[in-house]
Design a protein around this motif. Structure first.
Motif, short mmCIF file in Angstrom:
data_model
loop_
_atom_site.label_atom_id
_atom_site.label_comp_id
_atom_site.label_asym_id
_atom_site.label_seq_id
_atom_site.Cartn_x
_atom_site.Cartn_y
_atom_site.Cartn_z
N ILE A 1 -12.13 5.86 89.52
CA ILE A 1 -12.46 5.85 88.09
C ILE A 1 -12.39 7.27 87.53
O ILE A 1 -12.87 8.21 88.17
CB ILE A 1 -13.85 5.22 87.85
N ILE A 2 -11.78 7.40 86.39
CA ILE A 2 -11.75 8.69 85.71
C ILE A 2 -12.79 8.66 84.59
O ILE A 2 -12.81 7.73 83.78
CB ILE A 2 -10.36 8.98 85.11
N VAL A 3 -13.64 9.67 84.57
CA VAL A 3 -14.67 9.76 83.54
C VAL A 3 -14.25 10.79 82.51
O VAL A 3 -13.78 11.87 82.87
CB VAL A 3 -16.01 10.20 84.19
N GLY A 4 -14.39 10.45 81.23
CA GLY A 4 -14.13 11.44 80.18
C GLY A 4 -12.67 11.57 79.79
O GLY A 4 -12.23 12.65 79.37
N PHE A 5 -11.91 10.48 79.92
CA PHE A 5 -10.54 10.50 79.42
C PHE A 5 -10.58 10.79 77.92
O PHE A 5 -11.51 10.34 77.22
CB PHE A 5 -9.89 9.13 79.69
N PRO A 6 -9.60 11.53 77.37
CA PRO A 6 -9.66 11.87 75.94
C PRO A 6 -9.92 10.64 75.08
O PRO A 6 -9.27 9.60 75.26
CB PRO A 6 -8.27 12.46 75.67
N GLY A 7 -10.87 10.77 74.18
CA GLY A 7 -11.18 9.66 73.26
C GLY A 7 -12.16 8.65 73.85
O GLY A 7 -12.49 7.67 73.19
N GLU A 8 -12.64 8.87 75.08
CA GLU A 8 -13.59 7.91 75.67
C GLU A 8 -14.92 7.99 74.92
O GLU A 8 -15.60 9.02 74.93
CB GLU A 8 -13.81 8.23 77.16
N LYS A 9 -15.28 6.90 74.28
CA LYS A 9 -16.54 6.86 73.52
C LYS A 9 -17.65 6.35 74.41
O LYS A 9 -17.40 5.78 75.47
CB LYS A 9 -16.39 5.90 72.33
N THR A 10 -18.90 6.47 73.91
CA THR A 10 -20.04 5.97 74.68
C THR A 10 -19.84 4.50 75.04
O THR A 10 -20.07 4.09 76.17
CB THR A 10 -21.34 6.14 73.85
N VAL A 11 -19.35 3.73 74.07
CA VAL A 11 -19.19 2.30 74.32
C VAL A 11 -18.14 2.04 75.41
O VAL A 11 -18.27 1.13 76.23
CB VAL A 11 -18.89 1.54 73.00
N ASP A 12 -17.09 2.88 75.44
CA ASP A 12 -16.07 2.73 76.49
C ASP A 12 -16.69 2.99 77.86
O ASP A 12 -16.46 2.25 78.82
CB ASP A 12 -14.92 3.74 76.28
N PHE A 13 -17.48 4.06 77.90
CA PHE A 13 -18.10 4.41 79.18
C PHE A 13 -19.06 3.31 79.62
O PHE A 13 -19.14 2.95 80.80
CB PHE A 13 -18.82 5.76 79.06
N GLU A 14 -19.78 2.75 78.64
CA GLU A 14 -20.70 1.65 79.00
C GLU A 14 -19.93 0.44 79.54
O GLU A 14 -20.39 -0.24 80.45
CB GLU A 14 -21.57 1.25 77.80
#
Ligand code: 5AD
Ligand code: SF4
Length: 461
Positions: free
Chosen positions: A306-319
């Protein structure tokens, strides 16, 4: 010809491990033998990885350490191979002028002639040219005496996927599959030399045979490998979820030597991020495949990246990613902080996620997965596992180290007899589970499954 010594440092993935072995084979023509002593080397090869920025930093810091050595020993040859070599070419010489050879990823077979050329002309040589058709992807012969039970076998090179964060298609080129006969021949030779487990490797093994017209796809190849006598286990890595066919899933139920483990990098649990990564599948598609795999092989171990913090990753994406991790319950996970790589499309993507946010998300994901990994390991306590012995544990003498079919490390006492158990498959009861390994004990009177009269045993480390 004078006997010389080569020291190889291998960074990065299995492709590099395989390439390093090939380099050693090629170097026998110039009478080079491997050494584990940096100081006694006539040639130092740094086989590099450029997948993330951190990996590239490691290369330059290692090269920095060699500056003084080269000054004291001017005849020392230094070669940089692998993905950083391919990516940087001549720039690498500018940055590290004590390097003699820059060996691109397609030039492995040309290493001996490049050494001869660099020695003759007394200045650096750079080869980041393409693969030549006349040069085989691999030279399986002569197979050196294998001092372990398991080996990697490249079945394809390169990648056509162009995930927007990834440098691989630029440094490893387009997909090329090796001919099935060549792969099977290499595996048979390895098995003859004592290997009982092979890992078929490629950036995206599921796409094996799609191009090149060998008339053999990946599940068919697995079927052929499964028929090789005296081979005990087959693994493969890495799989792209998009190319996971139903035939491949069914192979897990059909082929007795195929271990119940799949590494299936998901990268994100958010459809919008997956889309911008150009992954070609949705979260739902991934989850459905996990379900199918578990239906065919309920004990299958599933691991992922898993890649964390891809450009444009919002809180909801991470959730959504956290949610997917909870839903799947991975057996283990490799987690990466997004890092910009030269020339990949994501470099130009806006809305870069700040480092502190990436750090926080990473910690959260790491914490979540650690719980799962330990819990999954604990479910194995009390079970009997078939452990393929790889050698003695580095930390604890008289403890053997091996792997279960689903690739978990098991340490267990050798019962006082320093047996040469490499290559044997032993029944071991799991008595304790840790985050990264299991502790076991041999089951009294358990049978060693036949590896032949002396198969594997004679190759103890
Ligand atoms: N930044 C962070 N992680 C990356 N990976 C590949 N490229 C990058 C990048 N630019 C990760 C992916 C891949 C694994 C081998 O490395 O998760 O599956
Ligand atoms: Fe990179 Fe994507 Fe190819 Fe994997 S599939 S090597 S992540 S481009």
């Amino acid at each position: 010809m004078k006997q010389k010594r080569v020291y190889i440092v291998t960074m990065g993935c299995q492709m590099n491990v395989y390439d390093s072995e090939q380099m050693l084979r090629h170097l026998t023509s110039l009478n080079y033998r491997p050494t584990s002593q940096l100081k006694s080397a006539d040639l130092i090869i740094v086989n590099t990885c450029s997948i993330r920025e951190k990996a590239e930093h490691k290369v330059y810091s290692f090269l920095g350490r060699l500056t003084r050595m080269k000054r004291l020993k001017p005849n020392l040859m230094i070669s940089v191979a692998g993905c950083v070599a391919q990516q940087e070419g001549y720039r690498l010489i500018k940055r590290a002028p004590h390097v003699d050879i820059v060996l691109g990823t397609f030039a492995v077979g040309r290493l001996p002639s490049l050494i001869t050329q660099a020695e003759a002309q007394g200045r650096p040589v750079v080869d980041i040219g393409p693969r030549r058709d006349s040069e085989p992807l691999c030279i399986p012969e002569p197979v050196p005496k294998i001092e372990r039970a398991t080996a990697f076998v490249t079945i394809m090179q390169g990648c056509d996927n162009f995930c927007t964060y990834c440098v691989v298609p630029y440094v490893r080129g387009r997909e090329v599959s090796r001919a099935p006969e060549e792969i099977l021949r290499e595996i048979r030779l390895l098995v003859e030399s004592g290997v009982v487990e092979v890992t078929l490797i490629g950036q995206n093994v599921n796409a094996y045979g799609k191009k090149n017209g060998h008339g053999c796809d990946f599940p068919t190849l697995l079927g052929h490998v499964n028929e090789i006598q005296s081979l005990r286990r087959i693994r493969f890595t890495t799989s792209h979820p998009r190319d996971l066919s139903d035939e491949l899933i069914e192979a897990f139920g059909r082929l007795d030597k195929l271990v119940p483990h799949i590494h299936l990098p998901v990268q994100s649990g958010s459809d919008s991020v997956l889309n911008r990564m150009n992954r070609g599948y949705s979260r739902d598609f991934y989850l459905k495949n996990v379900e199918k795999l578990r239906r065919v092989r309920p004990d299958i171990s599933i691991t992922s990246d898993i890649i964390v913090g891809f450009p444009g990753e919002k809180t909801v994406d991470f959730e959504n990613t956290l949610d997917l991790v909870r839903e799947v319950g991975f057996d283990s996970l490799f987690m990466f902080k997004y890092s910009d790589r030269p020339n990949v499309p994501a470099v130009k993507f806006s809305k870069k996620v700040p480092d502190v946010v990436i750090g926080d998300r990473f910690t959260t994901l790491f914490g979540l997965q650690s719980g799962f990994t330990l819990r999954k390991n604990k479910t194995l306590t009390g079970t009997i596992q078939e452990v393929l012995v790889d050698g003695y544990s580095k930390r604890t003498p008289y403890q053997l180290m091996g792997r279960t079919p689903c690739n978990r490390v098991v340490n267990f006492p050798d019962d006082g007899e320093r047996v040469t158990g490499v290559g044997q498959i032993l029944s071991v009861e799991i008595v304790k589970a840790f985050s990264h390994s299991l502790l076991g004990q041999r089951v009294a009177g358990a049978e060693e499954e036949g590896v032949g009269e002396n198969g594997g045993m004679s190759h103890a480390a």
